[in-house]
Design an enzyme around this catalytic site. Structure first.
Site, PDB file in Angstrom:
ATOM      1  N   VAL A  13       0.852  -1.197   0.000  1.00  0.00           N
ATOM      2  CA  VAL A  13       0.000   0.000   0.000  1.00  0.00           C
ATOM      3  C   VAL A  13       0.891   1.252   0.000  1.00  0.00           C
ATOM      4  O   VAL A  13       1.724   1.434   0.889  1.00  0.00           O
ATOM      5  CB  VAL A  13      -0.960   0.000   1.218  1.00  0.00           C
ATOM      6  CG1 VAL A  13      -1.831   1.262   1.199  1.00  0.00           C
ATOM      7  CG2 VAL A  13      -1.816  -1.257   1.224  1.00  0.00           C
ATOM      8  N   LYS A  14       0.682   2.068  -1.033  1.00  0.00           N
ATOM      9  CA  LYS A  14       1.523   3.264  -1.199  1.00  0.00           C
ATOM     10  C   LYS A  14       0.792   4.458  -0.583  1.00  0.00           C
ATOM     11  O   LYS A  14      -0.373   4.738  -0.922  1.00  0.00           O
ATOM     12  CB  LYS A  14       1.782   3.482  -2.687  1.00  0.00           C
ATOM     13  CG  LYS A  14       2.991   4.333  -2.995  1.00  0.00           C
ATOM     14  CD  LYS A  14       3.278   4.278  -4.492  1.00  0.00           C
ATOM     15  CE  LYS A  14       4.455   5.132  -4.873  1.00  0.00           C
ATOM     16  NZ  LYS A  14       4.609   5.206  -6.334  1.00  0.00           N
ATOM     17  N   ILE A  15       1.475   5.151   0.297  1.00  0.00           N
ATOM     18  CA  ILE A  15       0.846   6.201   1.102  1.00  0.00           C
ATOM     19  C   ILE A  15       1.695   7.469   1.040  1.00  0.00           C
ATOM     20  O   ILE A  15       2.923   7.395   1.188  1.00  0.00           O
ATOM     21  CB  ILE A  15       0.717   5.714   2.564  1.00  0.00           C
ATOM     22  CG1 ILE A  15      -0.227   4.513   2.589  1.00  0.00           C
ATOM     23  CG2 ILE A  15       0.254   6.818   3.504  1.00  0.00           C
ATOM     24  CD1 ILE A  15      -0.521   3.956   3.927  1.00  0.00           C
TER      25      ILE A  15
END
Ligand code: G3P
Length: 219
Positions: free
Chosen positions: A86-88
């Site tokens: 998950v890219k945040i």
């Protein structure tokens, strides 16, 4: 060193994977838009298609910028496939979300890193990867590679497990310098990976070998 490809283009991902040297994929909302992918279902299906090509490490970025929204979206993305990271974004609620996902055992990639302080915060929150954008720093006359050096040193000083994922890599020298500096991963377009193949002495050397072989064989 891990090689990730920075694209949402399935043909480029396949070509890099077929070369046998690809360790993952990074995408972002701009790269998804470039492929004309929009709408929740199509986005999910596209991420699944990417996961079906590669062995692991597919970064999929949340669009929400508030904590609850990032948690909701991140959980949905993580459900698509075990390969999803998950890219945040590097914002206050993003740090809280990274801490949350780290406690849940969900891998994260903290994106839009432009300073050592941001990278330190992301590591403390438990990010799996941090993505310093070196090309975009170079674009505004800051030294992107110097940032890689700083982050690698800081993480070594304290033994952080967070991996340095050099992003916004524009050319082969960026990639080679990142390797010298000890970045754990580079993500770049296909042309940068293929660019590593090139050397004029390889081309002329091979041409000579083949010509000599043909002469000896009386062709
Ligand atoms: O994936 C983020 C980053 O690699 C973008 O690169 O070339 O748009 O600065 P660039």
């Amino acid at each position: 060193m891990k090689f990730f490809i920075d694209t949402a283009n399935l043909n480029d991902i396949k070509e890099a994977y077929d070369l046998g040297v690809l360790d993952g994929v990074t995408t972002n909302p701009s790269l998804m838009a470039k492929e004309g992918i929009s709408g929740e279902e199509r986005v999910r299906a596209h991420y699944k298609a990417i996961c079906d090509i590669v062995d692991d490490n597919v970064s999929a970025e949340v669009i929400a910028t508030d904590f609850e929204g990032m948690i909701r979206e991140g959980k949905e993305l993580a459900k698509i496939d075990d390969k999803i990271v998950v890219k945040i974004p590097m914002i206050k609620d993003g740090i809280k979300a990274i801490k949350y996902f780290s406690n849940e055992g969900i891998r994260t990639n903290c994106t839009l890193i432009f300073s050592a302080g941001q990278a330190l915060l992301a590591a403390k929150a438990g990010a799996t990867y941090v993505s310093p954008f070196i090309g975009r720093l170079d674009d505004i006359s800051y030294d992107g590679l110097e940032l890689i050096d700083q982050i690698v040193n800081i993480y070594e000083n304290y033994g952080y497990a967070t991996q340095v994922l050099a992003a916004s890599v524009r050319h082969t020298m960026h990639l080679i310098k990142c390797a010298e500096l000890g970045a754990d991963v580079v993500t770049c377009p296909l042309k940068v990976i293929l660019g590593l193949l090139n050397h004029p002495l390889t081309d002329s050397g091979l041409a000579t070998f083949l010509a000599d072989h043909a002469k000896a064989a009386g062709k």
